[in-house]
Design an enzyme around this catalytic site. Sequence first.
Site, PDB file in Angstrom:
ATOM      1  N   CYS A 299      26.017  64.712  45.584  1.00 37.19           N
ATOM      2  CA  CYS A 299      27.000  65.230  44.679  1.00 37.19           C
ATOM      3  C   CYS A 299      28.287  64.249  44.654  1.00 37.19           C
ATOM      4  CB  CYS A 299      27.189  66.414  44.373  1.00 37.19           C
ATOM      5  SG  CYS A 299      25.595  67.609  44.023  1.00 37.19           S
TER       6      CYS A 299
ATOM      7  N   LYS B 247      32.892  70.419  36.012  1.00 30.59           N
ATOM      8  CA  LYS B 247      32.057  70.026  37.169  1.00 30.59           C
ATOM      9  C   LYS B 247      32.683  68.732  38.006  1.00 30.59           C
ATOM     10  CE  LYS B 247      28.667  69.979  39.981  1.00 30.59           C
ATOM     11  NZ  LYS B 247      28.319  70.940  41.003  1.00 30.59           N
TER      12      LYS B 247
HETATM   13  N1  NAD Z   1      21.599  69.037  44.647  1.00 29.61           N
HETATM   14  C1  NAD Z   1      22.820  70.003  44.772  1.00 29.61           C
HETATM   15  O1  NAD Z   1      23.149  70.535  45.262  1.00 29.61           O
HETATM   16  C2  NAD Z   1      23.472  70.075  43.259  1.00 29.61           C
HETATM   17  C3  NAD Z   1      24.387  71.034  43.062  1.00 29.61           C
HETATM   18  C4  NAD Z   1      25.211  70.981  41.454  1.00 29.61           C
HETATM   19  C5  NAD Z   1      24.530  70.410  40.711  1.00 29.61           C
HETATM   20  N2  NAD Z   1      23.518  69.317  40.854  1.00 29.61           N
HETATM   21  C6  NAD Z   1      23.260  68.279  39.827  1.00 29.61           C
HETATM   22  O2  NAD Z   1      21.750  68.844  39.258  1.00 29.61           O
HETATM   23  C7  NAD Z   1      20.998  67.857  39.011  1.00 29.61           C
HETATM   24  C8  NAD Z   1      19.927  67.719  39.570  1.00 29.61           C
HETATM   25  O3  NAD Z   1      20.111  67.404  41.124  1.00 29.61           O
HETATM   26  P1  NAD Z   1      18.885  67.804  42.093  1.00 29.61           P
HETATM   27  O4  NAD Z   1      19.501  67.504  43.473  1.00 29.61           O
HETATM   28  O5  NAD Z   1      18.238  69.025  41.876  1.00 29.61           O
HETATM   29  O6  NAD Z   1      18.047  66.502  41.691  1.00 29.61           O
HETATM   30  P2  NAD Z   1      16.514  66.422  42.552  1.00 29.61           P
HETATM   31  O7  NAD Z   1      16.328  64.965  42.383  1.00 29.61           O
HETATM   32  O8  NAD Z   1      16.214  67.234  43.570  1.00 29.61           O
HETATM   33  O9  NAD Z   1      15.287  66.913  41.397  1.00 29.61           O
HETATM   34  C9  NAD Z   1      15.367  66.301  40.033  1.00 29.61           C
HETATM   35  C10 NAD Z   1      13.795  66.602  39.561  1.00 29.61           C
HETATM   36  O10 NAD Z   1      13.810  66.396  38.125  1.00 29.61           O
HETATM   37  C11 NAD Z   1      12.330  65.612  38.085  1.00 29.61           C
HETATM   38  N3  NAD Z   1      12.451  65.196  36.649  1.00 29.61           N
HETATM   39  C12 NAD Z   1      13.074  63.825  36.303  1.00 29.61           C
HETATM   40  N4  NAD Z   1      12.682  63.541  34.883  1.00 29.61           N
HETATM   41  C13 NAD Z   1      11.979  64.459  34.581  1.00 29.61           C
HETATM   42  C14 NAD Z   1      11.137  64.837  33.231  1.00 29.61           C
HETATM   43  N5  NAD Z   1      11.260  64.045  32.195  1.00 29.61           N
HETATM   44  N6  NAD Z   1      10.420  65.754  33.335  1.00 29.61           N
HETATM   45  C15 NAD Z   1      10.095  66.867  34.276  1.00 29.61           C
HETATM   46  N7  NAD Z   1      10.787  66.614  35.490  1.00 29.61           N
HETATM   47  C16 NAD Z   1      11.581  65.606  35.447  1.00 29.61           C
HETATM   48  C17 NAD Z   1      12.395  64.920  39.262  1.00 29.61           C
HETATM   49  O11 NAD Z   1      11.123  64.712  39.553  1.00 29.61           O
HETATM   50  C18 NAD Z   1      13.091  65.752  40.270  1.00 29.61           C
HETATM   51  O12 NAD Z   1      11.840  66.726  40.850  1.00 29.61           O
HETATM   52  C19 NAD Z   1      21.880  66.360  39.275  1.00 29.61           C
HETATM   53  O13 NAD Z   1      22.632  66.204  38.014  1.00 29.61           O
HETATM   54  C20 NAD Z   1      22.991  66.734  40.206  1.00 29.61           C
HETATM   55  O14 NAD Z   1      24.225  66.167  40.111  1.00 29.61           O
HETATM   56  C21 NAD Z   1      23.152  69.021  42.184  1.00 29.61           C
END
Ligand code: NAD
Length: 432
Positions: free
Chosen positions: A263, A207
């Site tokens: 990201c 990744k």
């Molecule tokens: N956004 C993208 O396009 C994308 C693409 C691929 C990978 N990722 C990866 O995926 C991961 C998440 O990214 P995202 O953009 O979805 O983040 P985001 O901030 O949109 O969502 C994360 C969510 O997790 C929740 N959370 C945190 N701790 C928690 C807990 N203990 N219990 C329950 N909920 C909890 C937060 O409240 C939040 O709503 C990251 O590591 C990111 O690098 C993101």
Amino acid sequence: MKLCMIGTGYVGLVSGVCFSDLGNDVICVDKDKRKINGLKKGIIPIYEPGLKELVLKNYNNKRLKFSTDLEDSIKKSDVIFLCVGTPTKKNGNGADLSQIFSAAKEISKSINKFKIIITKSTVPVTTGDEIEKILSKKVKKNKFSVVSNPEFLREGEAIRDFVYPDRVVIGSNDKKSKMILKNLYAPLISKGAKFISTNRRAAELIKYAANAFLATKITFINEIANLCEKTNIDVEDISIGIGLDKRIGSRFLRAGPAYGGSCFPKDTKAIITTADKFRTDLSVIKSVIKSNSLRSKLLLKKISEILNQKIKNKKICFLGVTFKANTDDMRDSSSLEMIPFLSKNGAKIKYYDPTGIKKEFDKIKNVSFSKSISYAVKGSDLVILHTEWNDFKSINFKKLSTSKNLKIYDMRNIFSPDKIKAQGFKYFGIGR
Ligand SMILES: NC(=O)c1ccc[n+]([C@@H]2O[C@H](COP(=O)([O-])OP(=O)(O)OC[C@H]3O[C@@H](n4cnc5c(N)ncnc54)[C@H](O)[C@@H]3O)[C@@H](O)[C@H]2O)c1
């Protein structure tokens, strides 16, 4: 299968909904009560084309549930996906894994039968080992398996990317879990997705290597664009000319502002920190980060030149402020550096974004949101096309502006320079 997504953000919500649409029972959990209460009423917390329809369909047929009760959701599920945030540490460049580790602690208290725990969040190499250690403190090793399944979806295309991925990567040191996950993804594999099976650490690194490579491609063409501007060449010709070589490929070769989003900026920094830990010098990625961090300054210098070094009191319009089109995500968007700088230097800024007003600019002086493209453009000295939304592609500036001196800085090269000039306005693009 019975699945639990911990974290209902861009990744957790989209993948949870898509898994439920494939026939699984999915509980999407988040600690944000407002988000979960909203979702139960059909309010979607993010802008993502097609997501609302899919949420409503699967919520109504009861395959998809929303909850804030982590313990109960874990107990009811066999496969648990960690989809929490992994932002950059406040004081450093590495990934802040506190959300991952605190979720792992919660999971360790609620394991009532064998569970597969999967990191879908982007996590540095060896994070799976750390999660295993946390779980082992409370649970016997034969009661769980920790797997890496990185997510490659792109915001704005997330549903399509989830359903038709180029590849599904499963990093597992345990064969049984690998087979269970291959089964979970079988409907996507049968439609053509390649299934890649590796050990856990390799999947974690795939990744980061993918994101660092894509960031490198963007930065590469941005630097070539700088040379094109000095040599009277259109960078679009270069993108086509090199992109048709199959060894290079045409995607991610569009010159523009600094790359941003949730990201690339954080993941390029985090892989450097991981490499430092293992005493490895990733000099190419380091120079990508440096070049990208200078990019907004370079474009601001160009804005100043376009305005004959007189930014004060100039009326500047931004069309689009998100880091790319088809998303409402503002994380690390280059507009967050450009707009405050221009405001500080006395410009009066109006912006329009199809995803609405942005709280990030609430406290910035002389910055206001316009309800439509025409309100934003009206009366401007300079229009900056910042994000490549389709909504902007066919704007007729002649109909929107009475000023003969309007200048247009097209940071995504979506307009035809000839057409803009024919309308009587000055055109500036990137690398052309
Ligand atoms: N956004 C993208 O396009 C994308 C693409 C691929 C990978 N990722 C990866 O995926 C991961 C998440 O990214 P995202 O953009 O979805 O983040 P985001 O901030 O949109 O969502 C994360 C969510 O997790 C929740 N959370 C945190 N701790 C928690 C807990 N203990 N219990 C329950 N909920 C909890 C937060 O409240 C939040 O709503 C990251 O590591 C990111 O690098 C993101």
